[in-house]
Structure formats: structure tokens, C-alpha cells
Design an enzyme around this catalytic site. Sequence first.
Site, PDB file in Angstrom:
ATOM      1  N   THR A  73       0.843  -1.206   0.000  1.00  0.00           N
ATOM      2  CA  THR A  73       0.000   0.000   0.000  1.00  0.00           C
ATOM      3  C   THR A  73       0.874   1.251   0.000  1.00  0.00           C
ATOM      4  OG1 THR A  73      -1.770  -1.156   1.138  1.00  0.00           O
ATOM      5  CG2 THR A  73      -1.791   1.248   1.300  1.00  0.00           C
ATOM      6  N   GLN A 178       1.157  -9.436  -5.918  1.00  0.00           N
ATOM      7  CA  GLN A 178       0.661 -10.821  -5.956  1.00  0.00           C
ATOM      8  C   GLN A 178       1.548 -11.747  -6.800  1.00  0.00           C
ATOM      9  OE1 GLN A 178      -1.597 -12.358  -4.241  1.00  0.00           O
ATOM     10  NE2 GLN A 178      -2.537 -10.587  -3.231  1.00  0.00           N
ATOM     11  N   ALA A 199       6.102  -8.166   1.518  1.00  0.00           N
ATOM     12  CA  ALA A 199       6.660  -9.423   2.040  1.00  0.00           C
ATOM     13  C   ALA A 199       5.618 -10.448   2.469  1.00  0.00           C
ATOM     14  CB  ALA A 199       7.574  -9.117   3.232  1.00  0.00           C
ATOM     15  N   CYS A 323     -17.940  -6.087   1.724  1.00  0.00           N
ATOM     16  CA  CYS A 323     -19.087  -5.901   2.606  1.00  0.00           C
ATOM     17  C   CYS A 323     -18.852  -4.636   3.408  1.00  0.00           C
ATOM     18  CB  CYS A 323     -19.224  -7.125   3.501  1.00  0.00           C
ATOM     19  SG  CYS A 323     -20.727  -7.145   4.420  1.00  0.00           S
TER      20      CYS A 323
END
Length: 381
Positions: A73, A178, A199, A323
Site C-alpha cells: 500500500t 501478488q 513481504a 461488505c
Amino acid sequence: MKGLCYLDNNAGTALAPNVLDAMLPYLKQQQGNPSSSHRFGRLAKTAIENSRRQVADLVNVSPSQVIFTSGGTESNNQVFSGLAQQYQTGNVLLSSVEHPSVLEPARELSKAGFNVEELQVDTDGVVKVNHLADAINEQTRLVSVMWANNETGVIQDITALTAVCNDKQVLFHCDAVQAIGKEFVDFSAAGVQLMSLSAHKFGGPKGIGALITKKGLNWPALILGGGQEAGFRSGTENVPAIIGIGAAAVEAKSSLSHYQKHCRSLRDLFEKRLLEMGSVTIFAQHAKRLANTIFFSLAGFDAETLLMALDRQNFSVSSGSACGTGQQTPSYVLTAMGVDDITAQGAIRVSISLQTTVEEIECLANVLKKEASRFQNLMNR
Ligand code: PLP
């Protein structure tokens, strides 16, 4: 099957062998601050530089190209904040299936006057090279496309996309969070200028990642302060976590081909079992995907209900729906691929690891089969 079965490895992985052992001395007795010039400080600094070499080696760059951050991020945010520092306006192109840590900072840029455009994906979730070529213009400052998608596992043709950008001298950022540890990733061969990694997606600890930059790019810092990380990321270094990412990088590099073979055989087995059940959609089934990821939907099922039913039977998987305020919204990744809302709302992601066994996959398939026939009986009443 005895015990819990963890099949959510795209969300977080267990520490790889040797990672904890490598970190422990820096949690227990090596308390030195790497900025201190006494021997404790020097020891921490040397360990960090060793770890930097290990991470650099994993993605084929020089150590000076590795900036340690707090994770994917932060690395993604640094890309967009850096762009805003370098240019006041311009166009930014990103795929419609990027992670929120790319989409949200890009949205902030659009508030600051940049024109941010999303590149649509096809029904397999793939960005078309000709769409990118058509979308680039004189004002394009940056293109950001992920290496592999966290939900579907779909792998983009990064070298083809960067060829277009390099030809037009447009910067290319790749969120490879990923892909690292699951695919062979060579920063230099891929032709990218900026790349993010994290990591905890490849056997390292949480809260540590890196931004890899092309030599000489001097990408502006997001966090200012004491000038650590050669001024590209201030703040006292998280030494144990940095040691952890280095150890995980070594392990990821050496186990990659075994990892891919193991995960692919289990994924293929699971997909076979799913297809035998019928009434199943496997998203991007025929696209190039990560060996460990299966994203699917069973007709008539709502993902959260199925996820909780699986959780009660000791299987931890993930759903593709967000959600928020008690209301479930279908995965925007699937929506971008043209999947209808009902099918998307049933989406379940199973992400395998080296620890996953054939027995676990067979058990999960049996549980799903039972749930599906229970559902059919209810519908036939
Ligand atoms: N990018 C992708 C594709 C991710 O899957 C994730 C985490 O799920 C991130 C970025 C964020 O990484 P981190 O959890 O290290 O902040």
C-alpha cells in the site's frame, strides 16, 4: 481431515522456513538503530544492506534500486504522491482491476487536477495492448498495471505493455505484490520503471515491502524525516521486518519452480472437482493465471453464506465481494470483466500454498459438493 485448513494465501502467507530464525536476533538482542555509529548500529545497518541485496537478487536489480517501505500500500502510494510532486497536471492510465491501494491514490490525483483514465479489461480480465496504445497521448505521465490480480490471479502481459510505454517514453508502474514468489519476476527484463512488492504475500512478515525504482529515477519520497533509505523513505527502519523480507526473498527464489508445480497440480485437481459438480463458473479459467489461485462461483450461492459455512467446517477461504455498510457489493474486478451481479456475488477465492495438501483439496471439494446438493434439495422442496 484434522485441524484448520488455510486457503487464503493471497491475503497473507505463513512465514517461510528460516524467516523467523533470521528475524529473532533483531527482535531479541540486536536493538541497535541503524543510524547509530556504534557497533550495535553498524550491525543493524549491515544486516539491512544484506537484506537489500537479497530482495534485489529476487527481482534482478541492483541493491540501490530497492527502497524499503511498510508494504504494498505504501509503495503504491509513493508512486502517485511522487507523480504529483513532479508534475502539476497530466494524464494517468490504470487498469480497472487494480488494487484499491492504486485506485484510491489515483482518485486523489484526479481531485488534484490530473486526468485519470481506467483501461477496460476483456472478459478474461486482461488489459489489451492496443487499448493502451490508443489511450496514451502527449499528456500521459504514468501507466499503472498490476502484474497479477489478487482476486482472479490473472497475469497481464507486462512486457508487451511496457514496450508500448517505453516506445512513447511514458513511465510504467507495476504493482507486483501478488506476483512475487509465485511468478518469475525480472524488473529489468520487464521494462518497468517502478514496481511495488510486499513481504507478507511471499512468506515474509506483515508491514514490510519495497518500491523498486529504475536506476537514476530518483523517485520523490512519500515520508520525510531523517533521510533513511537514501532519503527516499524516512523513519527508523523496521530492522527485524527488513531481515524477514530478505530471508523470504531467498526462500521464494529457491522454491519458485517447486511452488508452481505443487500449486498448479492442486489447483488443477480442485478445478476438475468443481467442474464435475456442474453449475460452477471458474473466472478467467482459460487466461494465464497464478498457479495458486482459483476464483469461482457456485450457481445460487451467496459468497458470504458459503464462506461462513466453509469456516464452520474449518476451511478459510475468501469471497470476492466487499461488505461495507452491511450491504454486499459484487467484486469490481468481476464487474469489470462483464460478470453479472448474481454470479459475482457468489464468488469465492481459494488461494493455495506449498503447505496445502491433496487431502485438503479433496475434502474442500466434498464439502462444497454436499453444500451444493443441500441447496438443490431446498430448492426442490
Ligand atoms: N496490491 C495488491 C495486488 C494486493 O493484493 C495487496 C494486498 O492484498 C496490496 C497491493 C497491498 O499490500 P499490503 O498489504 O502490503 O499493503
